[in-house]
Scaffold this motif. Structure first.
Motif: not given
Lengths: 115, 115
Positions: B32-43, B63, B113
């Motif tokens: 998975l790819m994760i947005d570092k700041r928000s902690g949201q899984v992006t892809y 995602w 997202y």
């Protein structure tokens, strides 16, 4: 891996350093927990490798208790050794218990991710 | 691992099956790819292992194009083979390019997202 990107692969999260507010390395991220439905990272499960003399191997921290620091190329947290030692115990049922999750978030003084 | 829990470890996401809407297994999640700041899984970066005869090894899916199905113990997507074949090419710069991300989300017909 490139650490300057806004996104990070879960493959590269394992082993990412975690620092105290004054920049000392206190441990590292072993893995993350993810809410299946929303895709939100809920916890970073940390290992401390003897840094703080902690007995247990794995400590889940609410994601909201960590902040990524570009300059340090790792995460920072204000969580203290005493907080870690007194944290609610982790068990197999923890990930499906809102009661346990509530206590953990309350313990670390951060808002629940599901509210 | 217990697949009935609302949360999943990143260590267990690797290798999780992805199914078509009619329940056929079409591939699996590589990472998975994760947005570092928000902690949201992006892809979810998928691998297809020859299922669809796809040449490239890795295909990132937004995602939002995946839904967890408890009964199948895996993710489902309505993405088609043709969509995968014509998707915007992935490069090292993709993860820092909103322009590429916009094209990818548009291609799969899901909302960004970050909006």
């Amino acid at each position: 891996m490139r650490t300057d990107l806004p996104q990070i692969s879960t493959e590269n999260v394992q082993g990412t350093n975690v620092f105290s507010p004054d920049g000392n390395q206190i441990g590292e991220i072993d893995h993350l927990m993810i809410d299946k439905r929303s895709g939100q990272v809920t916890y970073a499960v940390m290992s401390f490798g003897g840094f703080l003399g902690l007995g247990h191997s794995h400590y889940p921290l609410p994601w909201a208790a960590l902040h990524y620091n570009k300059d340090l190329e790792g995460f920072q947290t204000g969580v203290t050794e005493a907080q870690l030692k007194n944290a609610p115990q982790l068990s197999d049922d923890s990930w499906s218990s809102r009661e346990w999750e509530s206590r953990l978030h309350q313990h670390y003084g951060v808002n629940p991710y599901w509210a």
